[in-house]
Design a protein around this motif. Sequence first.
Motif, short mmCIF file in Angstrom:
data_model
loop_
_atom_site.label_atom_id
_atom_site.label_comp_id
_atom_site.label_asym_id
_atom_site.label_seq_id
_atom_site.Cartn_x
_atom_site.Cartn_y
_atom_site.Cartn_z
N SER A 171 11.77 -21.60 32.34
CA SER A 171 11.91 -21.81 33.79
C SER A 171 10.87 -20.98 34.53
CB SER A 171 13.32 -21.39 34.24
OG SER A 171 14.29 -22.09 33.52
N CYS A 191 7.28 -22.25 33.84
CA CYS A 191 6.92 -23.45 34.61
C CYS A 191 6.50 -23.07 36.04
CB CYS A 191 8.10 -24.44 34.67
SG CYS A 191 8.26 -25.44 33.19
N CYS A 192 7.30 -22.21 36.68
CA CYS A 192 6.98 -21.77 38.05
C CYS A 192 5.64 -21.02 38.05
CB CYS A 192 8.07 -20.84 38.59
SG CYS A 192 9.67 -21.63 38.77
N LEU A 209 5.09 -13.93 37.48
CA LEU A 209 6.01 -14.94 36.92
C LEU A 209 5.71 -15.27 35.46
CD1 LEU A 209 6.54 -17.47 39.86
CD2 LEU A 209 8.21 -15.94 38.86
N SER A 213 8.01 -14.17 32.37
CA SER A 213 8.65 -15.28 31.66
C SER A 213 8.89 -14.96 30.18
CB SER A 213 7.82 -16.56 31.79
OG SER A 213 6.70 -16.53 30.94
#
Lengths: 84, 84
Positions: free
Chosen positions: A41, A44-45, B14, B18
């Motif tokens: 998740s 992907c962002c 991000l 991740s």
Amino acid sequence: MEMITNLGLLAAVLTTLSLLPQLIRVIRTKSTKDISTGMFSLFCCGVLLWFFYGVLTNHVPIILANSLAFIQALIILFYKIKYK
Amino acid sequence: MEMITNLGLLAAVLTTLSLLPQLIRVIRTKSTKDISTGMFSLFCCGVLLWFFYGVLTNHVPIILANSLAFIQALIILFYKIKYK
């Protein structure tokens, strides 16, 4: 400068290709227990933002790598949600 | 330009973050069956090249993101090899 662009392109090819073995494994085994939903998740962002960063700074390797990475990561995430 | 740098930094945060849920999951469960060795091997090589690309083009978000991503991916790969 051409050497640096080629290095970026090679980096882009490797990180983009890296998702393919995971994608193939998930499609074949339909087993996603050990894969983290949080990872894919956030990933992907993140790659979507990297894509926009690449567009705004006009870095072709960043644009190419992250658009393809996004598509593959999204499919892995779809399988993770489907088979969890 | 500051907005673009912030976008790159957010993307870096991000994509780097991740890997953390996957790393925590692997350490907790010690189960790595569904994780692809190919993915994390290629990913480690790729982010290492991205790191050098960032250094040569002087892009701080690329340097930061890929050095931290490399460390985390390497630990996941270590667990994958250890527990396979």
